[in-house]
Design a protein around this motif. Structure first.
Motif, PDB file in Angstrom:
ATOM      1  N   GLN A 194      31.913  -6.256  17.992  1.00 43.82           N
ATOM      2  CA  GLN A 194      32.797  -7.079  18.770  1.00 43.82           C
ATOM      3  C   GLN A 194      31.087  -7.931  19.007  1.00 43.82           C
ATOM      4  OE1 GLN A 194      35.609  -7.813  21.362  1.00 43.82           O
ATOM      5  NE2 GLN A 194      36.200 -10.360  21.001  1.00 43.82           N
ATOM      6  N   VAL A 195      31.026  -9.208  18.485  1.00 40.87           N
ATOM      7  CA  VAL A 195      29.519 -10.205  19.168  1.00 40.87           C
ATOM      8  C   VAL A 195      29.899 -10.774  20.211  1.00 40.87           C
ATOM      9  CG1 VAL A 195      28.256 -12.294  18.506  1.00 40.87           C
ATOM     10  CG2 VAL A 195      28.815 -10.791  16.166  1.00 40.87           C
ATOM     11  N   GLY A 196      28.786 -10.350  21.241  1.00 44.92           N
ATOM     12  CA  GLY A 196      28.555 -11.001  22.559  1.00 44.92           C
ATOM     13  C   GLY A 196      28.225 -13.078  22.890  1.00 44.92           C
TER      14      GLY A 196
ATOM     15  N   ALA B 103      32.573 -11.947  22.231  1.00 46.72           N
ATOM     16  CA  ALA B 103      33.295 -11.188  23.779  1.00 46.72           C
ATOM     17  C   ALA B 103      32.179 -11.598  24.889  1.00 46.72           C
ATOM     18  CB  ALA B 103      33.286 -10.069  23.577  1.00 46.72           C
ATOM     19  N   GLU B 104      32.610 -11.512  26.206  1.00 48.40           N
ATOM     20  CA  GLU B 104      32.026 -11.528  26.946  1.00 48.40           C
ATOM     21  C   GLU B 104      31.149  -9.441  27.631  1.00 48.40           C
ATOM     22  OE1 GLU B 104      30.589 -13.796  29.805  1.00 48.40           O
ATOM     23  OE2 GLU B 104      32.141 -15.369  29.283  1.00 48.40           O
ATOM     24  N   GLN B 105      30.487  -9.664  27.898  1.00 53.84           N
ATOM     25  CA  GLN B 105      29.783  -8.179  28.237  1.00 53.84           C
ATOM     26  C   GLN B 105      28.421  -8.205  29.264  1.00 53.84           C
ATOM     27  OE1 GLN B 105      26.843  -8.796  24.692  1.00 53.84           O
ATOM     28  NE2 GLN B 105      27.980  -7.278  23.308  1.00 53.84           N
ATOM     29  N   VAL B 106      28.880  -6.976  30.154  1.00 57.43           N
ATOM     30  CA  VAL B 106      28.475  -6.823  31.394  1.00 57.43           C
ATOM     31  C   VAL B 106      27.461  -5.811  31.589  1.00 57.43           C
ATOM     32  CG1 VAL B 106      29.151  -5.844  33.446  1.00 57.43           C
ATOM     33  CG2 VAL B 106      30.584  -7.866  32.328  1.00 57.43           C
ATOM     34  N   PHE B 107      25.923  -5.907  32.040  1.00 60.74           N
ATOM     35  CA  PHE B 107      24.815  -5.198  31.381  1.00 60.74           C
ATOM     36  C   PHE B 107      25.143  -4.189  33.139  1.00 60.74           C
ATOM     37  CE2 PHE B 107      24.049  -8.523  29.062  1.00 60.74           C
ATOM     38  CZ  PHE B 107      22.985  -8.255  27.949  1.00 60.74           C
ATOM     39  N   PRO B 108      24.655  -3.480  33.045  1.00 61.99           N
ATOM     40  CA  PRO B 108      24.770  -2.316  33.937  1.00 61.99           C
ATOM     41  C   PRO B 108      23.204  -2.733  34.829  1.00 61.99           C
ATOM     42  CG  PRO B 108      24.079  -1.179  31.538  1.00 61.99           C
ATOM     43  CD  PRO B 108      24.106  -2.078  31.680  1.00 61.99           C
ATOM     44  N   THR B 109      23.130  -2.608  36.254  1.00 59.13           N
ATOM     45  CA  THR B 109      22.832  -3.307  37.107  1.00 59.13           C
ATOM     46  C   THR B 109      21.478  -3.091  37.465  1.00 59.13           C
ATOM     47  OG1 THR B 109      23.632  -1.908  39.193  1.00 59.13           O
ATOM     48  CG2 THR B 109      24.641  -4.248  38.759  1.00 59.13           C
TER      49      THR B 109
END
Length: 425
Positions: free
Chosen positions: A280-282, A133-139
């Protein structure tokens, strides 16, 4: 003066330290039946006995301070780490709350942190993941920020993980190498921790066995269960244990110093993700989604440029990732190669020591002013306590008044001395 005249009194008698004559006169007046106070005794002659006596007192004092420093290393640094872990707990929970996430698993099986492995046969073979999966990190993730929790039930570890593995970062707990994939992503995520100081998170890492669980929950809301596959010892510069990575499998590497109390070698624990009991793996992401720049300088063989050590004539200069708070270094891909396609074992940026365990003696030059300042303040406290005791002619009063400030100042003195020592001492 005639025989009939009375001798004039000594104008200095009673002021300050008594003269030897007055002290002896007082002793004779008491008939020699009582021992003189330490404040009334005549000064000792400065002969060889005086030299040996003061040398012995100095050595005893140094020995006691060394024992106190060992106590600080074992327990004082643990107090610092415990305070940091308390703050990291708040930061981690706040990050999860702000993102509206939780850390429960989406797969079957037990939840990380609470479950056990059922049965006797444990499959520790890394599982290939086809659709990460696509994972979005905090800025704005900065070194030392809380990014995950790690629990190892077999050895009683339950800590918060910070971004980065510098000396400052590992004082807070265990740290994640930012130039490796994030836990729960494809590739090899690497985590380091102290073994003897700052809470001793990895003190019993050598007691792990194949099949033991390592449970990690991240600020992205995922929870993951890794199973130990192997344990090995390598040289302190064998960074291939961190960079080696299969881009289609999720693995984890834990690193600490060995033998205990030294930094001569590395103890390495390898683990594979149990996808059936994990979120789910990213897709692999380095530097928490921030873009580092590669800054490499060339130095003559044997010389060390700022920020690293020279191996083969090259090293990485100290710099900061543009637009982020992370240090720049040569990036690596989950497949084990660098961003420019070269071998990471031969790439100057990765081969440069980046973890706290490689800090040598007096590496933190900024600590010198603090060591000198706290040292002078420590001497002032001791001198002030002695002068008070002398003025009041009560030695116990000097100890009573000076004890608390002495311990407080000594703690901060040790804290700054510790900055100048190798991380494993």
């Amino acid at each position: 003066m005639t025989d009939a005249e009375e001798p004039r009194p000594d104008p200095t008698a009673g002021a300050g330290r008594p003269s030897p004559a007055s002290a002896l006169a007082r002793l004779e007046a008491l008939g020699g039946s009582k021992k003189l106070s330490r404040w009334d005794r005549p000064p000792d002659p400065h002969d060889w006995r005086w030299v040996v006596g003061n040398l012995g007192r100095t050595l005893i004092t140094i020995g006691m301070l060394m024992f106190a420093f060992v106590g600080y290393q074992l327990w004082g640094t643990g107090i610092q780490e415990a305070r940091s872990q308390d703050q990291l707990a708040q930061d981690f929970n706040q990050a999860i709350h702000d993102a509206g996430l939780d850390t429960t698993t989406t797969g079957t099986g037990t939840t990380p942190g609470t479950g056990t492995v059922s049965g006797t046969a444990v499959d520790t073979t890394p599982t290939t993941v086809a659709n990460p999966a696509e994972q979005v990190f905090p800025t704005g993730i900065a070194p030392g920020d809380a990014i995950a929790t790690i629990a190892i039930p077999a050895i009683g570890v339950n800590k918060y993980v910070v971004a980065g593995v510098s000396v400052k970062d590992l004082r807070k707990g265990v740290g994640h190498f930012p130039n490796t994939p994030f836990p729960g992503q494809l590739g090899n995520a690497a985590i380091a921790g102290h073994r003897t100081t700052y809470g001793q998170p990895f003190y019993r890492l050598d007691k792990l066995h194949k099949g033991d669980e390592i449970k990690i929950s991240t600020i992205l809301g995922g929870s993951y269960v890794y199973m130990v596959t192997s344990i090995e010892e390598v040289g302190k510069n064998d960074y291939h244990v961190i960079s080696d990575s299969n881009p289609k499998k999720a693995t984890l590497t834990l690193v600490t110093c060995t033998p205990i109390g030294t930094a001569s070698r590395r103890l390495v624990v390898h683990a594979a993700l149990d996808t059936a009991r994990s979120s789910q793996v990213g897709k692999p992401t380095l530097y928490y989604g921030q873009e580092p720049s590669t800054v490499v300088t060339t130095a003559p063989p044997g010389e060390t440029p700022a920020g690293g050590t020279a191996e083969g004539g090259s090293a990485t200069a100290e710099s900061v990732v543009p637009g982020s708070n992370l240090p720049a270094t040569l990036t690596t891909t989950p497949g084990g190669s660098t961003s420019d396609g070269s071998n990471p074992d031969q790439a100057a940026g990765f081969n440069t020591p980046t973890d706290a365990f490689n800090q040598g003696w007096f590496a933190d030059g900024r600590a010198w002013p603090h060591v000198i300042g706290w040292g002078l303040l420590l001497m002032a406290v001791c001198l002030g306590a002695y002068q008070l005791a002398k003025r009041q002619r009560r030695l116990w009063l000097g100890f009573l008044v000076g004890m608390v400030p002495f311990v407080v100042v000594l703690y901060f003195f040790f804290e700054n001395v510790n900055r100048m020592l190798p991380a494993a001492i």
